[in-house]
Design a protein around this motif. Sequence first.
Motif, PDB file in Angstrom:
ATOM      1  N   GLU A  75       6.769 -44.445  31.449  1.00 23.58           N
ATOM      2  CA  GLU A  75       7.464 -43.413  32.229  1.00 23.58           C
ATOM      3  C   GLU A  75       7.070 -43.446  33.702  1.00 23.58           C
ATOM      4  N   LEU A  76       5.793 -43.660  33.946  1.00 22.26           N
ATOM      5  CA  LEU A  76       5.292 -43.692  35.324  1.00 22.26           C
ATOM      6  C   LEU A  76       5.416 -45.076  35.959  1.00 22.26           C
ATOM      7  N   GLN A  77       5.964 -46.006  35.212  1.00 22.84           N
ATOM      8  CA  GLN A  77       6.156 -47.401  35.643  1.00 22.84           C
ATOM      9  C   GLN A  77       4.856 -48.044  36.110  1.00 22.84           C
ATOM     10  N   LEU A  78       3.782 -47.695  35.401  1.00 22.27           N
ATOM     11  CA  LEU A  78       2.480 -48.298  35.689  1.00 22.27           C
ATOM     12  C   LEU A  78       2.274 -49.568  34.869  1.00 22.27           C
ATOM     13  N   ASP A  79       3.117 -49.763  33.855  1.00 21.26           N
ATOM     14  CA  ASP A  79       2.933 -50.874  32.920  1.00 21.26           C
ATOM     15  C   ASP A  79       3.453 -52.213  33.427  1.00 21.26           C
ATOM     16  N   LYS A  80       4.217 -52.206  34.529  1.00 15.35           N
ATOM     17  CA  LYS A  80       4.736 -53.445  35.111  1.00 15.35           C
ATOM     18  C   LYS A  80       4.730 -53.308  36.622  1.00 15.35           C
ATOM     19  N   PRO A  81       4.482 -54.408  37.323  1.00 21.41           N
ATOM     20  CA  PRO A  81       4.563 -54.335  38.782  1.00 21.41           C
ATOM     21  C   PRO A  81       5.997 -54.021  39.198  1.00 21.41           C
ATOM     22  N   SER A  82       6.132 -53.310  40.302  1.00 15.14           N
ATOM     23  CA  SER A  82       7.455 -53.035  40.849  1.00 15.14           C
ATOM     24  C   SER A  82       7.384 -53.220  42.355  1.00 15.14           C
ATOM     25  N   GLY A  83       8.502 -53.057  43.012  1.00 15.15           N
ATOM     26  CA  GLY A  83       8.544 -53.262  44.462  1.00 15.15           C
ATOM     27  C   GLY A  83       7.535 -52.431  45.216  1.00 15.15           C
ATOM     28  N   ASP A  84       7.405 -51.145  44.862  1.00 18.66           N
ATOM     29  CA  ASP A  84       6.486 -50.276  45.585  1.00 18.66           C
ATOM     30  C   ASP A  84       5.075 -50.288  44.995  1.00 18.66           C
ATOM     31  N   ARG A  85       4.913 -50.915  43.840  1.00 20.02           N
ATOM     32  CA  ARG A  85       3.599 -50.990  43.188  1.00 20.02           C
ATOM     33  C   ARG A  85       3.357 -52.439  42.774  1.00 20.02           C
ATOM     34  N   PRO A  86       2.577 -53.191  43.576  1.00 19.18           N
ATOM     35  CA  PRO A  86       2.403 -54.617  43.312  1.00 19.18           C
ATOM     36  C   PRO A  86       1.487 -54.948  42.123  1.00 19.18           C
ATOM     37  N   SER A  87       0.742 -53.962  41.621  1.00 18.96           N
ATOM     38  CA  SER A  87      -0.153 -54.219  40.489  1.00 18.96           C
ATOM     39  C   SER A  87       0.297 -53.395  39.295  1.00 18.96           C
ATOM     40  N   CYS A  88      -0.368 -53.615  38.154  1.00 17.97           N
ATOM     41  CA  CYS A  88       0.010 -52.853  36.964  1.00 17.97           C
ATOM     42  C   CYS A  88      -1.214 -52.588  36.083  1.00 17.97           C
ATOM     43  N   VAL A  89      -0.991 -51.728  35.105  1.00 20.75           N
ATOM     44  CA  VAL A  89      -2.016 -51.365  34.133  1.00 20.75           C
ATOM     45  C   VAL A  89      -1.565 -51.929  32.795  1.00 20.75           C
ATOM     46  N   PHE A  90      -2.402 -52.733  32.189  1.00 21.60           N
ATOM     47  CA  PHE A  90      -2.081 -53.331  30.903  1.00 21.60           C
ATOM     48  C   PHE A  90      -2.751 -52.510  29.813  1.00 21.60           C
ATOM     49  N   ARG A  91      -2.168 -52.509  28.631  1.00 30.19           N
ATOM     50  CA  ARG A  91      -2.724 -51.735  27.517  1.00 30.19           C
ATOM     51  C   ARG A  91      -2.793 -52.606  26.271  1.00 30.19           C
ATOM     52  N   THR A  92      -3.841 -52.374  25.465  1.00 31.65           N
ATOM     53  CA  THR A  92      -4.009 -53.092  24.209  1.00 31.65           C
ATOM     54  C   THR A  92      -4.495 -52.119  23.151  1.00 31.65           C
ATOM     55  N   LYS A  93      -3.818 -52.152  22.020  1.00 31.87           N
ATOM     56  CA  LYS A  93      -4.229 -51.350  20.867  1.00 31.87           C
ATOM     57  C   LYS A  93      -5.252 -52.192  20.108  1.00 31.87           C
ATOM     58  N   ALA A  94      -6.477 -51.690  20.016  1.00 30.53           N
ATOM     59  CA  ALA A  94      -7.556 -52.402  19.325  1.00 30.53           C
ATOM     60  C   ALA A  94      -7.766 -51.785  17.944  1.00 30.53           C
ATOM     61  N   ASN A  95      -7.984 -52.609  16.972  1.00 30.82           N
ATOM     62  CA  ASN A  95      -8.224 -52.125  15.612  1.00 30.82           C
ATOM     63  C   ASN A  95      -9.499 -51.286  15.544  1.00 30.82           C
ATOM     64  N   CYS A  96     -10.517 -51.702  16.285  1.00 34.46           N
ATOM     65  CA  CYS A  96     -11.779 -50.956  16.295  1.00 34.46           C
ATOM     66  C   CYS A  96     -12.578 -51.364  17.526  1.00 34.46           C
ATOM     67  N   LEU A  97     -13.033 -50.387  18.276  1.00 34.11           N
ATOM     68  CA  LEU A  97     -13.898 -50.659  19.429  1.00 34.11           C
ATOM     69  C   LEU A  97     -15.375 -50.493  19.073  1.00 34.11           C
ATOM     70  N   ARG A  98     -15.657 -50.233  17.803  1.00 33.02           N
ATOM     71  CA  ARG A  98     -16.998 -50.181  17.225  1.00 33.02           C
ATOM     72  C   ARG A  98     -17.831 -48.982  17.681  1.00 33.02           C
ATOM     73  N   VAL A  99     -17.188 -48.001  18.292  1.00 34.31           N
ATOM     74  CA  VAL A  99     -17.844 -46.740  18.618  1.00 34.31           C
ATOM     75  C   VAL A  99     -17.271 -45.752  17.612  1.00 34.31           C
ATOM     76  N   CYS A 100     -17.904 -45.630  16.494  1.00 31.53           N
ATOM     77  CA  CYS A 100     -17.313 -44.915  15.351  1.00 31.53           C
ATOM     78  C   CYS A 100     -17.642 -43.421  15.356  1.00 31.53           C
ATOM     79  N   SER A 101     -17.409 -42.788  16.479  1.00 26.51           N
ATOM     80  CA  SER A 101     -17.679 -41.359  16.620  1.00 26.51           C
ATOM     81  C   SER A 101     -16.839 -40.804  17.758  1.00 26.51           C
ATOM     82  N   ASN A 102     -16.383 -39.566  17.619  1.00 28.32           N
ATOM     83  CA  ASN A 102     -15.692 -38.851  18.691  1.00 28.32           C
ATOM     84  C   ASN A 102     -14.448 -39.568  19.224  1.00 28.32           C
ATOM     85  N   GLY A 103     -13.690 -40.163  18.333  1.00 26.16           N
ATOM     86  CA  GLY A 103     -12.494 -40.891  18.734  1.00 26.16           C
ATOM     87  C   GLY A 103     -11.268 -40.021  18.798  1.00 26.16           C
TER      88      GLY A 103
END
Length: 149
Positions: A75-103
């Motif tokens: 929605e905020l178009q942060l996931d892909k670079p655009s004309g006014d925003r040359p960088s982006c934020v990538f996201r990855t769904k991880a099965n487990c980050l091994r911090v098994c508390s307060n998730g």
Amino acid sequence: MSDRESIAIATSKSLDSSQNSEESCTSSLTACVKSLGLDRIERHIFICADQTVPKCCDKQASLEAWNYLKKRLQELQLDKPSGDRPSCVFRTKANCLRVCSNGPIMVIYPDGVWYRNVTPPIIERIVQEHLIGSHIVQEYAFLIHPLPD
């Protein structure tokens, strides 16, 4: 035709096919890099979600967090670079980050900020304050360990 000639022709065809396959693979990867903006990633978010064996939180809560993060970045178009925003934020769904508390647990690199209890309202704060405003949401950060230069 001799056996040697047959082998030479077969080898030549195999090499041509291999080169075509390699060129196709390279072309395909180049297209992915461009369309996803991989060469312009500013930050990469990993979130523990859709776990095989949920430990840090229940699976439904993790999926709700993942879906919210994905939707907001789009929605905020942060996931892909655009004309006014040359960088982006990538996201990855991880099965487990091994911090098994307060998730659900989320980490943002290269900042190395680890967040706990990332429900949609907290994710919204992280998006607004950390990703857009460059200020860590201290009350939910439990570790700050940036990647070395």
